[in-house]
Design a protein around this motif. Structure first.
Motif, PDB file in Angstrom:
ATOM      1  N   ARG A   1       0.668  -1.278  -0.192  1.00 39.15           N
ATOM      2  CA  ARG A   1       0.021  -0.085  -0.169  1.00 39.15           C
ATOM      3  C   ARG A   1       0.837   1.238  -0.138  1.00 39.15           C
ATOM      4  NH1 ARG A   1      -2.595  -3.967   0.146  1.00 39.15           N
ATOM      5  NH2 ARG A   1      -4.935  -4.087   0.209  1.00 39.15           N
ATOM      6  N   ALA A   2       2.049   1.072   0.704  1.00 44.34           N
ATOM      7  CA  ALA A   2       3.046   2.387   0.639  1.00 44.34           C
ATOM      8  C   ALA A   2       3.691   2.681  -0.573  1.00 44.34           C
ATOM      9  CB  ALA A   2       3.782   2.298   1.711  1.00 44.34           C
ATOM     10  N   GLY A   3       3.778   1.631  -1.299  1.00 45.25           N
ATOM     11  CA  GLY A   3       4.841   1.686  -2.763  1.00 45.25           C
ATOM     12  C   GLY A   3       5.972   2.167  -2.364  1.00 45.25           C
ATOM     13  N   SER A   4       6.315   3.170  -2.998  1.00 43.12           N
ATOM     14  CA  SER A   4       7.549   3.958  -2.707  1.00 43.12           C
ATOM     15  C   SER A   4       7.503   4.933  -1.951  1.00 43.12           C
ATOM     16  CB  SER A   4       8.105   4.896  -4.044  1.00 43.12           C
ATOM     17  OG  SER A   4       7.117   5.823  -4.439  1.00 43.12           O
ATOM     18  N   SER A   5       6.451   5.386  -0.949  1.00 43.61           N
ATOM     19  CA  SER A   5       6.514   6.056  -0.013  1.00 43.61           C
ATOM     20  C   SER A   5       7.213   5.641   1.427  1.00 43.61           C
ATOM     21  CB  SER A   5       5.070   6.485   0.441  1.00 43.61           C
ATOM     22  OG  SER A   5       4.248   6.803  -0.542  1.00 43.61           O
ATOM     23  N   LYS A   6       7.667   6.249   2.068  1.00 41.74           N
ATOM     24  CA  LYS A   6       8.416   5.824   3.338  1.00 41.74           C
ATOM     25  C   LYS A   6       7.550   6.152   4.473  1.00 41.74           C
ATOM     26  CE  LYS A   6      12.852   5.921   5.099  1.00 41.74           C
ATOM     27  NZ  LYS A   6      14.490   6.464   5.009  1.00 41.74           N
ATOM     28  N   ILE A   7       7.633   5.683   5.726  1.00 45.50           N
ATOM     29  CA  ILE A   7       7.174   5.867   6.967  1.00 45.50           C
ATOM     30  C   ILE A   7       7.972   6.573   7.798  1.00 45.50           C
ATOM     31  CG2 ILE A   7       5.614   4.715   8.745  1.00 45.50           C
ATOM     32  CD1 ILE A   7       4.942   2.637   6.972  1.00 45.50           C
ATOM     33  N   PHE A   8       7.412   7.696   8.494  1.00 40.76           N
ATOM     34  CA  PHE A   8       8.033   8.553   9.504  1.00 40.76           C
ATOM     35  C   PHE A   8       7.228   8.495  10.551  1.00 40.76           C
ATOM     36  CE2 PHE A   8       9.389   9.942   5.317  1.00 40.76           C
ATOM     37  CZ  PHE A   8      10.599   9.857   5.460  1.00 40.76           C
ATOM     38  N   VAL A   9       8.061   8.220  11.764  1.00 37.58           N
ATOM     39  CA  VAL A   9       7.229   8.307  13.214  1.00 37.58           C
ATOM     40  C   VAL A   9       7.979   9.448  13.950  1.00 37.58           C
ATOM     41  CG1 VAL A   9       6.926   7.259  15.253  1.00 37.58           C
ATOM     42  CG2 VAL A   9       6.499   5.885  13.277  1.00 37.58           C
ATOM     43  N   VAL A  10       7.223  10.140  14.675  1.00 35.10           N
ATOM     44  CA  VAL A  10       7.394  11.264  15.531  1.00 35.10           C
ATOM     45  C   VAL A  10       7.087  11.008  16.859  1.00 35.10           C
ATOM     46  CG1 VAL A  10       7.792  13.755  15.971  1.00 35.10           C
ATOM     47  CG2 VAL A  10       7.497  12.864  13.548  1.00 35.10           C
ATOM     48  N   SER A  11       8.038  10.997  17.843  1.00 38.13           N
ATOM     49  CA  SER A  11       7.556  11.039  19.421  1.00 38.13           C
ATOM     50  C   SER A  11       8.642  11.556  20.339  1.00 38.13           C
ATOM     51  CB  SER A  11       7.415   9.412  19.527  1.00 38.13           C
ATOM     52  OG  SER A  11       8.815   8.989  19.966  1.00 38.13           O
ATOM     53  N   ASN A  12       8.159  11.914  21.552  1.00 38.50           N
ATOM     54  CA  ASN A  12       8.888  12.661  22.205  1.00 38.50           C
ATOM     55  C   ASN A  12       9.795  11.592  22.784  1.00 38.50           C
ATOM     56  OD1 ASN A  12       9.963  15.025  24.318  1.00 38.50           O
ATOM     57  ND2 ASN A  12       9.347  13.280  25.647  1.00 38.50           N
ATOM     58  N   ARG A  13       9.622  10.297  23.160  1.00 34.45           N
ATOM     59  CA  ARG A  13      10.498   9.581  23.849  1.00 34.45           C
ATOM     60  C   ARG A  13      11.140   8.519  22.525  1.00 34.45           C
ATOM     61  NH1 ARG A  13       8.944   6.262  28.840  1.00 34.45           N
ATOM     62  NH2 ARG A  13       8.927   8.547  29.542  1.00 34.45           N
ATOM     63  N   GLU A  14      12.731   8.329  22.729  1.00 32.67           N
ATOM     64  CA  GLU A  14      13.448   7.600  21.773  1.00 32.67           C
ATOM     65  C   GLU A  14      13.016   6.045  22.077  1.00 32.67           C
ATOM     66  OE1 GLU A  14      17.170   8.437  21.620  1.00 32.67           O
ATOM     67  OE2 GLU A  14      17.507   8.901  23.734  1.00 32.67           O
ATOM     68  N   PRO A  15      13.173   5.220  21.201  1.00 32.69           N
ATOM     69  CA  PRO A  15      13.003   3.873  21.469  1.00 32.69           C
ATOM     70  C   PRO A  15      14.519   3.047  21.824  1.00 32.69           C
ATOM     71  CG  PRO A  15      13.423   4.162  19.064  1.00 32.69           C
ATOM     72  CD  PRO A  15      13.095   5.557  19.702  1.00 32.69           C
ATOM     73  N   TYR A  16      15.478   3.943  21.667  1.00 37.36           N
ATOM     74  CA  TYR A  16      16.835   3.342  22.274  1.00 37.36           C
ATOM     75  C   TYR A  16      17.578   4.564  22.761  1.00 37.36           C
ATOM     76  CZ  TYR A  16      15.694  -1.232  20.018  1.00 37.36           C
ATOM     77  OH  TYR A  16      15.186  -2.222  19.449  1.00 37.36           O
ATOM     78  N   MET A  17      18.377   4.292  23.914  1.00 37.48           N
ATOM     79  CA  MET A  17      18.730   5.609  24.646  1.00 37.48           C
ATOM     80  C   MET A  17      20.234   5.019  24.718  1.00 37.48           C
ATOM     81  SD  MET A  17      17.730   7.712  27.898  1.00 37.48           S
ATOM     82  CE  MET A  17      17.374   6.414  28.790  1.00 37.48           C
ATOM     83  N   HIS A  18      21.487   5.871  24.726  1.00 36.93           N
ATOM     84  CA  HIS A  18      22.793   5.514  25.033  1.00 36.93           C
ATOM     85  C   HIS A  18      23.280   6.171  26.245  1.00 36.93           C
ATOM     86  CE1 HIS A  18      22.626   4.195  20.855  1.00 36.93           C
ATOM     87  NE2 HIS A  18      23.377   3.376  21.351  1.00 36.93           N
ATOM     88  N   VAL A  19      23.573   5.610  27.177  1.00 41.62           N
ATOM     89  CA  VAL A  19      23.841   6.159  28.435  1.00 41.62           C
ATOM     90  C   VAL A  19      25.252   5.694  28.906  1.00 41.62           C
ATOM     91  CG1 VAL A  19      21.498   6.424  29.533  1.00 41.62           C
ATOM     92  CG2 VAL A  19      22.817   4.222  29.751  1.00 41.62           C
TER      93      VAL A  19
END
Length: 782
Positions: free
Chosen positions: A270-288
């Motif tokens: 359904r997306a074809g050549s389109s790309k999916i972008f997600v925006v959120s405040n919290r990141e899924p991976y954090m480096h500490v």
């Protein structure tokens, strides 16, 4: 090649020698242990047989008879030596080699006299090796002395040396045999077939005749033909995967449940050549940074649980705030990196915020303003003009980062997450009208009167209506939103088709209950009773192992897993446990409540106050009821990893999700998904979105403390068959309505919207599916 063979032979010789030597060493130790045990048993038998004679001699009070008796007993037992001691531990007489008898350990005799039982020890001096065992001698109940038997132990060492000698020649034979066999196997069964396979791969790739392989001089040159063909094999595998994907698309409509693979095929179609972008405040991976090392951690978040499987399945870009103290050191010059670290599947773009922006945008407007505004938890929202200005600035910064990532992408698909970015859809849509923009509001939407408290309600609504699709958890939140729009903005709302038209732009409003990834398949038949008993036994063992860390023993375990948030009803839950123990004393010293309360938003005063209340409540309850080996409540105030929480889920007899107000609450679904034993009870607040779907849970009003206590009691007393039936139905619900169906529904609906003429989707086309729109619709309404 020659050097390689020498290294291989040397490595084999060293390895076999070390392994054989270690094996022989342990064999010798085991053999010596057996011989020592045998010697101890024989010596003990001798001691038991002569103690009565010594007791009789000491009873006569004639010390002159003791030397003759000692010599007689030594000869009769075949011991190396024998000594008799008085009650003070002084040697009265002895017989045996003088060198041995003078070297005997006095501490052995002293311990035997002190303990009143036999004591043994091994010793050696010069050429002699022995075992000394002392036996106390009594006259009635009075200790009269001791007799020591000295047994020859020299043969133990001799047999160990003989075993080493025999093993040496065995090691030599093994080394020669193994090296010879290995060299032959490498030569005949590896090198020649490997070259033939390489030539065949080249022939299949090029279609030409076989070519001669030029010999290489480097020690590993014989692997180079295979290395040159790896890329070709990889290309072949890619082509095979493409063919498999085509086949998967043909089978997709016939599958019953959504998986990551099915979602990937669905979105590619359904997306074809389109790309999916997600925006959120919290990141899924954090480096500490932890000491000198930099580690990657997954922040605990229902949002991460819900969204990451989508991007794993459909390679895309996640734009989020970089919050780890080592985040900047891990990105490239464009603030990007591929994640997950161990299996990169998508791109993470980090946006940097200053501490002041974090305080005003996140702590201030988002969590002191919008969060309490949308949750009916009776905490007053706080709105400040400075926080609002910062909220707008951060939304603009994220919009700019997103537009940079979308540059050059035709018809991008944008999926914005939560109340932190209510203004972003309008900003993105204004710059990229071709973008398909959806925002999912993960928290409740209140009624118009409650939302009207916000001074900037019109600006927030206008920003949200820049999206083509707005998603909420349940229909009630959708209706509240439409009512709010009607009350505040000049717009046209269509209640039949759930759309809003403002300034010529249509926005669809839909309910999409968010879920979790589901691993495994529910049982399709009745398990035998012994399997159920075995599962309960395993759960009991796991429960005791988990509770042992806190010094607690309990027969039943109740579990709560939450962020430390005033909307989660933690204090009310603890009070329900207290009420339960008051009205049903039978549960005392049987039930323990474990509350995992991950610290959250610690800079906000209301959260600090809540932490104090929770700790005081736990202290009061434990002070009333706890005993030496049990306490009713265990409070874990730290972040727990996914695997650790899953172990608690699987060990718990019931899980308490008693939020005062929640959009969905994924803890309820995580608990159900984790219970692969098809057991356990879920106590669920009626004020959560999950209560709409998980109707086999024990639904409670969290404000009714006694009612929650009675629900806990009912869950603990519930029959096994009832528990199983309820859990099986809930697991099937979560499995069939998992995160992949949720993503397919939201993103599929977004793709179905017709943007070119400003019209919204047609009625009946709100639920697009791979192969059949009706399929997702039927699963969502099942």
């Amino acid at each position: 090649m020659h050097l390689f063979r020498i290294r291989l032979i040397l490595a084999l010789i060293i390895s076999v020698t070390l392994v054989s030597a270690a094996s022989t060493y342990f064999d010798v130790l085991a053999h010596r242990h057996v011989l020592r045990q045998e010697l101890e048993r024989r010596t003990k038998w001798m001691g038991v047989s002569i103690v009565p004679d010594v007791e009789g001699a000491l009873a006569t009070g004639d010390p002159g008879a003791l030397p003759g008796l000692a010599q007689l007993l030594k000869s009769g037992t075949g011991a190396l030596g024998l000594a008799i001691y008085d009650a003070h531990g002084d040697m009265v007489t002895s017989t045996g080699p003088q060198e041995v008898m003078t070297a005997l350990g006095q501490d052995v005799v002293d311990k035997a006299l002190e303990k009143g039982t036999e004591v043994s020890a091994f010793g050696h001096t010069g050429k002699w090796r022995w075992m000394q065992e002392a036996f106390p001698v009594h006259k009635g109940s009075q200790l009269e002395g001791a007799v020591t038997i000295v047994a020859d132990a020299g043969y133990i060492r001799a047999e160990g040396i003989a075993l080493w000698q025999r093993s040496f020649w065995r090691v030599v034979a093994l080394v020669v045999l193994i090296v010879a066999i290995t060299v032959l196997m490498v030569r005949w069964f590896l090198l020649r077939p490997l070259k033939r396979v390489t030539e065949r791969l080249r022939h299949l790739r090029t279609g030409h005749g076989m070519k001669t392989i030029k010999p290489a001089g480097a020690e590993l040159s014989w692997f180079s033909p295979l290395a040159r063909e790896v890329e070709t094999i990889a290309r072949s595998l890619i082509e095979a995967r493409t063919a498999a994907a085509v086949e998967a698309r043909l089978r997709e409509a016939g599958e019953s449940w959504w998986t990551a693979e099915r979602l990937a095929v669905h979105m590619r179609n359904r997306a074809g050549s389109s790309k999916i972008f997600v925006v959120s405040n919290r990141e899924p991976y954090m480096h500490v940074r932890q000491g000198r090392e930099t580690v990657c951690v997954v922040p605990p978040s229902g949002l991460v649980t819900a969204i990451e499987p989508v991007l794993r399945a459909c390679d895309g870009t996640w734009v989020a705030s970089g919050s780890g103290d080592a985040d900047k050191s891990m990105v490239d010059e464009f603030d990007r990196l591929r994640v997950p670290p161990d299996d990169p599947r998508y791109t993470l773009r980090r946006v940097w915020l200053t501490p002041e922006e974090e305080a005003r945008y996140y702590d201030g407007f988002a969590n002191e303003g919008l969060w309490p505004l949308c949750h009916i938890a009776h905490t007053r929202p706080i709105f400040r003009a400075g926080d609002w200005e910062c909220y707008q600035q951060v939304n603009e910064r994220f919009a700019q980062a997103l537009l940079e990532e979308m540059e050059g992408i035709e018809e991008p698909v944008v999926f914005v997450q939560d109340y932190h970015f209510a203004l972003l859809p309008r900003m993105v849509k204004r710059a990229r009208p071709d973008a398909r923009v959806a925002i999912f509001w993960h928290i409740p939407w209140p009624n118009p009167e409650a939302f009207g408290i916000c001074p900037w309600q019109a600006e927030l609504l206008d920003g949200l209506l820049g999206a083509d699709l707005i998603g909420f958890h349940i229909p009630m939140h959708c209706h509240n939103f439409l009512n709010t729009v009607d009350r505040v903005l000049e717009s046209r709302t269509d209640r039949e088709h759930m759309t809003v038209r403002r300034h010529g732009h249509f926005t669809a409003v839909r309910p999409y209950p968010v879920s979790v990834a589901f691993e495994g398949v529910p049982r399709t038949g009745v398990e035998p009773d012994d399997a159920d008993v075995e599962a309960e036994e395993r759960r009991a063992v796991a429960r005791q192992q988990l509770l042992a860390e806190f010094g607690v023993r309990a027969e039943s375990l109740a579990l709560g897993v939450d962020r430390l948030d005033y909307t989660k009803g933690i204090v009310e839950r603890l009070e329900a446990i207290e009420q339960l123990l008051e009205e049903h004393p039978w549960h005392r010293e049987r039930l323990t409540m474990v509350q995992i309360a991950a610290p959250s938003r610690t800079r906000i005063p209301s959260y600090a106050d809540l932490r104090t209340r929770v700790e005081e409540t736990v202290e009061r309850i434990n002070g009333r009821f706890q005993t030496a080996h049990w306490k009713p409540v265990v409070l874990i105030e730290r972040q727990c990893g996914h695997d650790e929480v899953k172990r608690w889920y699987q060990a718990a007899d019931l899980c308490l999700v008693t939020s005062l107000h929640d959009g969905m609450n994924l803890v309820a679904k995580e608990y159900v998904a984790a219970r692969d034993d098809e057991d356990g009870v879920l106590v669920l607040s009626k004020f959560t979105g999950a209560a709409v779907e998980l109707r086999d849970a024990l639904i409670v009003n969290p404000y009714d403390i006694r009612g929650v206590a009675e629900a806990i009691h009912s869950g603990l007393e519930m029959s096994r068959s009832d528990r199983r039936q309820r859990m099986e139905r809930m697991r099937r619900q979560v499995m069939e309505h998992n995160i992949y169906l949720w993503a397919a529904s939201v993103l599929g609906d977004l793709r179905e919207l017709r943007l070119e003429d400003g019209e919204s989707m047609e009625p009946g086309r709100a639920m697009p599916v791979a192969g059949s729109e009706a399929e997702i619709a039927s699963q969502r309404t099942a």
